[in-house]
Design a protein around this motif. Structure first.
Motif, PDB file in Angstrom:
ATOM      1  N   PHE A 151       0.714  -1.124  -0.075  1.00 20.85           N
ATOM      2  CA  PHE A 151       0.053   0.075  -0.066  1.00 20.85           C
ATOM      3  C   PHE A 151       0.909   1.455   0.029  1.00 20.85           C
ATOM      4  N   SER A 152       0.607   2.192  -0.665  1.00 19.89           N
ATOM      5  CA  SER A 152       1.157   3.565  -0.669  1.00 19.89           C
ATOM      6  C   SER A 152       0.039   4.668  -0.787  1.00 19.89           C
ATOM      7  N   ILE A 153      -0.039   5.368   0.131  1.00 18.79           N
ATOM      8  CA  ILE A 153      -1.108   6.369   0.310  1.00 18.79           C
ATOM      9  C   ILE A 153      -0.450   7.884   0.380  1.00 18.79           C
ATOM     10  N   ARG A 154      -0.928   8.430  -0.618  1.00 16.20           N
ATOM     11  CA  ARG A 154      -0.161   9.982  -1.024  1.00 16.20           C
ATOM     12  C   ARG A 154      -1.369  11.027  -1.009  1.00 16.20           C
ATOM     13  N   SER A 155      -1.046  12.187  -0.117  1.00 15.63           N
ATOM     14  CA  SER A 155      -1.832  13.470  -0.015  1.00 15.63           C
ATOM     15  C   SER A 155      -3.485  13.007   0.018  1.00 15.63           C
ATOM     16  N   MET A 156      -3.749  11.690   0.890  1.00 15.22           N
ATOM     17  CA  MET A 156      -5.165  11.758   1.008  1.00 15.22           C
ATOM     18  C   MET A 156      -5.891  12.613   1.970  1.00 15.22           C
ATOM     19  N   GLN A 157      -7.016  13.052   1.167  1.00 18.87           N
ATOM     20  CA  GLN A 157      -8.034  13.596   1.940  1.00 18.87           C
ATOM     21  C   GLN A 157      -9.523  13.138   2.189  1.00 18.87           C
ATOM     22  N   ILE A 158     -10.082  13.102   3.044  1.00 21.76           N
ATOM     23  CA  ILE A 158     -11.418  12.788   3.338  1.00 21.76           C
ATOM     24  C   ILE A 158     -12.279  13.983   3.805  1.00 21.76           C
ATOM     25  N   ALA A 159     -13.112  14.455   3.029  1.00 21.81           N
ATOM     26  CA  ALA A 159     -14.020  15.735   3.259  1.00 21.81           C
ATOM     27  C   ALA A 159     -15.588  15.308   3.292  1.00 21.81           C
ATOM     28  N   PHE A 160     -16.464  16.112   3.900  1.00 15.97           N
ATOM     29  CA  PHE A 160     -17.778  16.091   3.797  1.00 15.97           C
ATOM     30  C   PHE A 160     -18.333  17.459   3.450  1.00 15.97           C
ATOM     31  N   ILE A 161     -19.574  17.602   2.758  1.00 15.38           N
ATOM     32  CA  ILE A 161     -20.053  18.924   2.567  1.00 15.38           C
ATOM     33  C   ILE A 161     -21.529  18.875   3.334  1.00 15.38           C
ATOM     34  N   LYS A 162     -21.269  20.135   3.985  1.00 12.07           N
ATOM     35  CA  LYS A 162     -22.680  20.379   5.088  1.00 12.07           C
ATOM     36  C   LYS A 162     -22.891  21.640   4.695  1.00 12.07           C
ATOM     37  N   ASN A 163     -24.196  22.252   4.441  1.00 12.28           N
ATOM     38  CA  ASN A 163     -24.690  23.671   3.982  1.00 12.28           C
ATOM     39  C   ASN A 163     -23.749  24.260   3.029  1.00 12.28           C
ATOM     40  N   ASN A 164     -23.386  23.527   2.153  1.00 12.01           N
ATOM     41  CA  ASN A 164     -22.338  24.322   1.089  1.00 12.01           C
ATOM     42  C   ASN A 164     -21.159  24.478   1.566  1.00 12.01           C
ATOM     43  N   ARG A 165     -20.741  23.670   2.728  1.00 14.48           N
ATOM     44  CA  ARG A 165     -19.309  23.997   3.256  1.00 14.48           C
ATOM     45  C   ARG A 165     -18.630  22.626   3.230  1.00 14.48           C
ATOM     46  N   THR A 166     -17.155  22.846   2.997  1.00 22.08           N
ATOM     47  CA  THR A 166     -16.520  21.652   3.129  1.00 22.08           C
ATOM     48  C   THR A 166     -15.721  21.541   4.204  1.00 22.08           C
ATOM     49  N   SER A 167     -15.867  20.305   4.876  1.00 17.34           N
ATOM     50  CA  SER A 167     -15.075  20.240   5.910  1.00 17.34           C
ATOM     51  C   SER A 167     -14.303  18.935   6.291  1.00 17.34           C
ATOM     52  N   PHE A 168     -13.018  19.233   6.173  1.00 17.59           N
ATOM     53  CA  PHE A 168     -12.083  18.134   6.105  1.00 17.59           C
ATOM     54  C   PHE A 168     -11.946  17.148   7.430  1.00 17.59           C
ATOM     55  N   ILE A 169     -12.227  15.797   7.022  1.00 18.46           N
ATOM     56  CA  ILE A 169     -11.989  14.992   8.454  1.00 18.46           C
ATOM     57  C   ILE A 169     -10.222  14.703   8.269  1.00 18.46           C
ATOM     58  N   MET A 170      -9.664  14.075   7.260  1.00 23.32           N
ATOM     59  CA  MET A 170      -8.621  13.787   7.248  1.00 23.32           C
ATOM     60  C   MET A 170      -7.952  14.582   5.988  1.00 23.32           C
ATOM     61  N   GLU A 171      -6.512  15.025   6.379  1.00 25.98           N
ATOM     62  CA  GLU A 171      -5.976  15.966   5.128  1.00 25.98           C
ATOM     63  C   GLU A 171      -4.467  15.512   5.144  1.00 25.98           C
ATOM     64  N   ASP A 172      -4.163  15.752   3.978  1.00 24.52           N
ATOM     65  CA  ASP A 172      -2.558  15.260   3.906  1.00 24.52           C
ATOM     66  C   ASP A 172      -1.844  14.118   4.479  1.00 24.52           C
ATOM     67  N   VAL A 173      -2.736  12.955   4.137  1.00 26.36           N
ATOM     68  CA  VAL A 173      -2.373  11.588   4.926  1.00 26.36           C
ATOM     69  C   VAL A 173      -1.290  10.904   4.088  1.00 26.36           C
ATOM     70  N   ASN A 174      -0.165  10.662   4.398  1.00 26.64           N
ATOM     71  CA  ASN A 174       0.744  10.001   3.661  1.00 26.64           C
ATOM     72  C   ASN A 174       1.578   8.818   4.476  1.00 26.64           C
ATOM     73  N   PHE A 175       1.531   7.697   4.052  1.00 27.47           N
ATOM     74  CA  PHE A 175       2.083   6.260   4.651  1.00 27.47           C
ATOM     75  C   PHE A 175       2.133   5.358   3.689  1.00 27.47           C
ATOM     76  N   ASP A 176       3.151   4.356   4.065  1.00 25.99           N
ATOM     77  CA  ASP A 176       3.387   2.831   3.347  1.00 25.99           C
ATOM     78  C   ASP A 176       3.160   1.896   3.947  1.00 25.99           C
ATOM     79  N   VAL A 177       2.635   0.898   3.466  1.00 28.80           N
ATOM     80  CA  VAL A 177       2.635  -0.377   4.111  1.00 28.80           C
ATOM     81  C   VAL A 177       3.259  -1.552   3.332  1.00 28.80           C
TER      82      VAL A 177
END
Length: 257
Positions: A2-28
């Motif tokens: 596994f190689s994870i690079r610059s991963m972001q997880i976000a959700f949109i509420k009331n037309n606004r983007t909120s990031f849960i995870m940002e710039d996640v990088n690691f290898d397995v």
């Protein structure tokens, strides 16, 4: 693996983007045992689901064996925390394991022989004709592990699989998982809230925290293998690792405040 690079997880509420995870990088690396720890709600399960191809990150790259993950991969299988709901109550124990082999081109008899071998490896061969609802919680989780092994996947993604079990059953399944991992040369990514469990099992521990969540640090674990419930936990290095990881968790939690 596994190689994870610059991963972001976000959700949109009331037309606004909120990031849960940002710039996640690691290898397995292949054959590695990685545990992931972090505060409740930091996105550990979301991360695992993206690695399994069940969900997609908002941006960034998740690659498995140099291939971008866009859907569930045959080389990856997931073991869920809610093992009771992940099993088919109308199928027998053997039937549940055979379901994990639905992509196999083997003959029926070959599949049964292989499935029984996996059931034997988790101590359930004598229960092959039972149904999941006839098993204890620990036995149901053993069945879920056997089904995952039957899929032939190179990597097991495990989302707090032992969280709801009593202490002795949990210890037994930790040791079972280590035996399976050592024998099968599989890669394991294991999400847990239990720092001691992460240290006992892993080659390294990925610590998440902050707001939005990012990787605080990957802590390498040099405790000798094979591991033993009493001797390993009594090792001074075990205590040092616990202190280090808890310090990172406290730091990450304070960033969320």
């Amino acid at each position: 693996m596994f190689s994870i690079r610059s991963m972001q997880i976000a959700f949109i509420k009331n037309n606004r983007t909120s990031f849960i995870m940002e710039d996640v990088n690691f290898d397995v690396p292949q054959g590695h045992f990685l545990s992931i720890v972090g505060p409740s709600g930091c996105g550990k399960t979301s991360l695992l689901r993206c690695m399994a191809g069940l969900d997609q990150p908002s941006s960034g790259s998740i690659r498995f064996n140099n291939t971008q993950i866009t859907s569930p991969s045959q080389g990856v299988t997931m073991v869920f925390q809610d093992y009771g709901n992940s099993l088919f109550p109308w199928k027998t124990v053997l039937g549940n394991v055979l379901f994990g082999m639905n992509r196999s081109t083997a003959t029926k008899q070959q599949k049964i022989a292989t499935a029984m071998g996996h059931l034997a490896s988790v101590g359930l061969a004598s229960h092959s004709r039972h149904h999941p609802w006839e098993l204890s919680g620990g036995m149901q989780q053993r069945l879920a592990i056997a089904r995952a092994l039957a899929s032939g996947a190179e990597c097991l993604l495990m989302d707090e699989p032992f969280a709801s079990l009593d202490a002795q059953t949990r210890a037994d399944l930790e040791d079972l998982l280590l035996r399976i991992w050592a024998d099968g040369e599989r890669t394991v990514v294991f999400v847990t809230h239990d720092v001691d469990e992460a240290i006992y099992l892993s080659d390294s521990i990925l610590v998440l925290g902050g707001s939005p969540t990012t990787v605080q640090r990957t802590v390498e674990n040099t405790l000798a293998r094979p591991r033993h419930q009493l001797e390993t936990r009594a090792n001074p290095l075990f205590s040092d690792l616990r202190t280090t990881i808890h310090g990172l968790l406290v730091s990450g939690t304070s960033q969320c405040a």
